[in-house]
Design a protein around this motif. Structure first.
Motif, short mmCIF file in Angstrom:
data_model
loop_
_atom_site.label_atom_id
_atom_site.label_comp_id
_atom_site.label_asym_id
_atom_site.label_seq_id
_atom_site.Cartn_x
_atom_site.Cartn_y
_atom_site.Cartn_z
N ILE A 199 0.80 -1.23 0.00
CA ILE A 199 0.00 0.00 0.00
C ILE A 199 0.84 1.28 0.00
O ILE A 199 0.63 2.17 -0.82
CB ILE A 199 -1.01 -0.03 1.18
N CYS B 160 7.26 -2.20 3.11
CA CYS B 160 6.77 -0.86 2.77
C CYS B 160 7.74 0.21 3.26
O CYS B 160 7.72 1.34 2.80
CB CYS B 160 5.39 -0.61 3.38
N ASN C 80 9.87 -2.19 9.91
CA ASN C 80 9.68 -1.15 10.91
C ASN C 80 9.40 -1.72 12.30
O ASN C 80 9.94 -1.28 13.28
CB ASN C 80 8.55 -0.20 10.47
FE1 F3S Z 1 2.79 -4.23 5.25
FE2 F3S Z 1 4.62 -4.32 7.09
FE3 F3S Z 1 4.18 -2.18 5.84
S1 F3S Z 1 2.65 -5.18 7.22
S2 F3S Z 1 2.09 -2.18 5.22
S3 F3S Z 1 4.94 -4.07 4.96
S4 F3S Z 1 4.45 -2.38 8.02
#
Ligand code: F3S
Length: 736
Positions: free
Chosen positions: A146, A340, A428
């Motif tokens: 996303i 992400c 993160n």
């Molecule tokens: Fe998905 Fe991890 Fe980002 S769950 S939206 S990649 S924090």
């Protein structure tokens, strides 16, 4: 005439409105008579009513007009089901849905994607048809994560966006804000970033300074001459991880690095328009912050944060010591880059530069090594430009363009549950069990550069800045500084087309929900208030001590039922501790006299036409702002939740679902209520803002206590209660 620049190439008819920001700010400046921070400029620039709105930074509730909404596939299920209850035939602002959270990493990209499509078919079908029906954009599984898709296609400087995911603030890397009237923390960056230090290290350092609570209720605003040395995607990494310090959102002022990214993603028109309004896209001279931090990038070291919490920040030079002193498992089992947070072209290029150096010395990674591209566009581009081959050449496994191990969608086979081991990621979050559901896994967070280098050492005590590795020829070598292009010199390769725009004819679209599905269920509107004074209600449970949204609506295996209210309600309050016996999920059914589970007893009451209440302790409903924690008690026939105090978001969520959220005026009165009491709530018939009510607690022994209760409903929220829910009220308005 007015400039018309579309917000996104994919939505040619929705325009950026910088003029509204300008007009709103003219009014707000006249009222506040002080310089404004950038956060204030963007937030106040989106006020619904700048003339009459109360504006007290960190205090006022603001009525705002956001530019867009972004949802991921896990949270979008209930959000769309609820939207359908509002009786509108199209979304009020441009909205997109992204299929990224439900894809489990097992063997690698394409196979894992196909497996996820099979397992989640009904959810994807529902989302694809519902988005088509209501005019939302739909990003298919495989399109990417996303926040990367938003950065690549939708974020723009000065925008205001609301998202259903904690890391929505990623868009702050392109100068976009995500909601509220929070305090503002200023981070002044001086110096210049270089060598092994990356934007990731800025946020790892900030997390160490502010801790996981330090950003609560605040926007973190970056400024200062150091900004010039950060790429736009690097700034997005920093904003993304602002979530780890509890910040409402994080934000950078518009600069030429953002313009470069907009140009590279075919949005030069937005770059030019933002340039013309750049005076509104940075803080005023002399703007005051609630708190300020200073970081000199020239002196900033790479950091490694963790284990188990993202704010335990250790500079790389001290990390070996920390590993030994704390007895953290030194052997590195798995190194994971991407997500992400850190999957930009720059991130992948720098990681590939390290992989190539190692390969030149004949080395493959010692640890397992996975690569998660954040979007199909990045995946296709690094495939074309060779970074993917460089990473695969050393043993890297490229996973699907999806959340995968970051959200725990990881079928990890190399260690047993309970076995202590270490992993390091460029993600993160690293709290216990997040990635692989193994509470003994020590997860560390670092830049993709450090993660990649560590994969070759296979040992956490390795410091790529100072230590050597032994090449296949037996000779020692040291890594040079990582390097890589910020943006693809030949432009991005869009890859496969994974976007479904809403069709022109939406009337004929049928939203796909199988009535036999155990994962999805249409919502029925909750009944409006019957106008009666509630009497003789049983207490479902008197919850004692901490009762977070996790106690009210547990996660883990239950998340599968997020789109099926009836099924997920089977977890309602099963974690809450019954004050009567100190046990969880064991309460007395006041009709049958038998003990049972909380959801079963609640449903029994409901099916016999009996409304019930919950008694709660301090800060009831703290934790992540889980919508289901408010929906479930309502679905199971609850009328009121009465506590010593509420967590603010949960209190509002309860009100939205048509529940009464009430508090003891004297918190000690909690003690007076006994689990076997029957209660009346007096004063509901004259429900008004600021007007107290009375709880009559009738005890089994025939005595009773009259207990004063307060509430924080305003006029609008009282109307929600009377209508049965906020959505019922919207549906009634939509019909009128
Ligand atoms: Fe998905 Fe991890 Fe980002 S769950 S939206 S990649 S924090």
């Amino acid at each position: 005439g007015a400039t018309k620049v579309p917000m996104s190439l994919l939505e040619p008819n929705a325009y950026i409105n910088y003029q509204r920001i300008e007009d709103n700010l003219a009014i707000v400046r006249e009222r506040l008579k002080r310089p404004l921070t950038l956060s204030e400029k963007i937030v106040y620039g989106h006020l619904d009513d700048p003339v009459n709105q109360d504006i007290e930074r960190g205090t006022s509730y603001l009525k705002l007009r956001p530019d867009r909404v972004a949802c991921q596939d896990a949270t979008a299920q209930m959000a769309i089901l609820q939207f359908m209850s509002a009786g509108m035939d199209t979304a009020a602002v441009p909205t997109t849905v992204h299929c990224d959270h439900l894809i489990e990493a097992q063997v690698g990209g394409a196979k894992d994607l196909q497996r996820a499509i099979n397992i989640n078919r009904e959810v994807y079908d529902f989302l694809a048809t519902a988005t088509a029906k209501y005019g939302l954009g739909f990003w298919k599984p495989g399109s990417g994560i996303i926040h990367q898709i938003i950065l690549e296609n939708y974020a723009f400087p000065g925008g205001l966006m609301i998202g259903t995911d904690s890391h929505t603030p990623n868009a702050g890397g392109l100068g976009m804000v995500a909601c509220g009237c929070p305090k503002v923390i200023g981070v002044n960056l001086t110096g210049k970033i270089s060598g092994w230090t990356s934007p990731k290290d800025v946020i790892l350092k900030v997390a160490g300074i502010l801790t996981v609570k330090g950003g609560t209720g605040a926007i973190v605003e970056y400024k200062g001459p150091g900004l010039q040395s950060l790429s736009c995607t690097g700034m997005a990494t920093i904003c993304n991880m602002g979530a780890e310090i509890g910040a409402t959102t994080s934000l950078f002022p518009f600069n030429n690095r953002m313009a470069d990214y907009l140009n590279a993603t075919r949005r030069s028109e937005i770059a030019q328009y933002a340039q013309r309004f750049s005076h509104n896209l940075k803080a005023d001279e002399g703007a005051e912050y609630d708190h300020e931090i200073e970081i000199n990038l020239s002196e900033l070291e790479p950091h490694i944060n963790g284990p188990f919490t993202p704010d335990l920040a250790t500079p790389l030079s001290k990390f070996k010591n920390a590993v030994e002193k704390n007895g953290w498992p030194a052997e590195l089992k798995v190194a994971l880059i991407g997500s992400c947070t850190n999957s930009s072209y720059e991130d992948m290029s720098r990681a590939a530069s390290i992989a190539k150096q190692a390969k030149d010395h004949g080395l493959d990674t010692k640890s397992k090594f996975t690569v998660t591209p954040g979007s199909e566009q990045v995946r296709a581009t690094i495939e074309r430009d060779g970074q993917m081959a460089a990473l695969e050449n050393v043993g890297g496994v490229v996973l699907a363009n999806a959340c995968g191990p970051c959200i725990g969608q990881w079928d990890r086979r190399d260690v047993k549950k309970g076995e202590a081991n270490s992993i390091i990621t460029s993600y993160n979050r690293n709290f216990t069990g997040r990635n692989d559901a193994n509470p003994a896994t020590h997860a560390f967070v670092a830049s993709p550069d450090v993660v990649t280098a560590m994969a070759f050492a296979g040992d956490l005590r390795f410091n790529p800045l100072t230590d050597s590795l032994t090449g296949a020829d037996g000779k020692p070598f040291k890594f040079d500084d990582p390097s890589g292009n910020e943006l693809p010199p030949r432009g991005y390769d869009p890859g496969q087309d994974t976007f479904q725009p809403p069709p022109a004819d939406r009337a004929s679209v049928l939203v796909a929900v199988d009535p036999k599905s155990d994962r999805l269920q249409f919502l029925k509107p909750f009944a409006p208030w019957d106008g009666k004074t509630p009497t003789d209600l049983p207490i479902l449970i008197k919850a004692q001590g901490k009762c977070t949204t996790d106690h009210i609506s547990a996660g883990g295996p239950w998340l599968k039922y997020r789109g099926h209210l009836e099924n997920i309600s089977q977890n309602c309050l099963i974690g809450a501790i019954n004050a009567e016996n100190g046990e969880a999920n064991k309460i007395k059914n006041q009709i049958t006299g038998e003990y049972g589970g909380v959801p079963q007893v609640a449903a029994h009451y409901r099916d016999h036409g009996i409304k019930w209440v919950v008694i709660g302790d301090h800060n009831y409903g703290e934790g992540s702002s889980r919508e289901h924690a408010a929906l479930e008690p309502r679905f199971l026939g609850g009328l009121a939740i009465i506590t010593r105090s509420f967590a603010r978001i949960h209190e509002t969520n309860l009100k939205k679902q048509g529940m009464l959220a009430l508090t003891f005026i004297n918190p000690d009165d909690y003690e007076k209520v006994r689990p076997s009491d029957r209660v009346d709530i007096l004063g509901l018939e004259s429900f008004a803002p600021g007007k107290n009510m009375t709880l009559v607690a009738k005890h089994e022994d025939g005595t009773k206590d009259e207990i004063p209760l307060a509430h924080s409903f305003n006029e609008g929220q009282i109307a929600w209660f009377k209508a049965g829910s906020a959505l019922n009220l919207m549906a009634a308005k939509a019909k009128a």
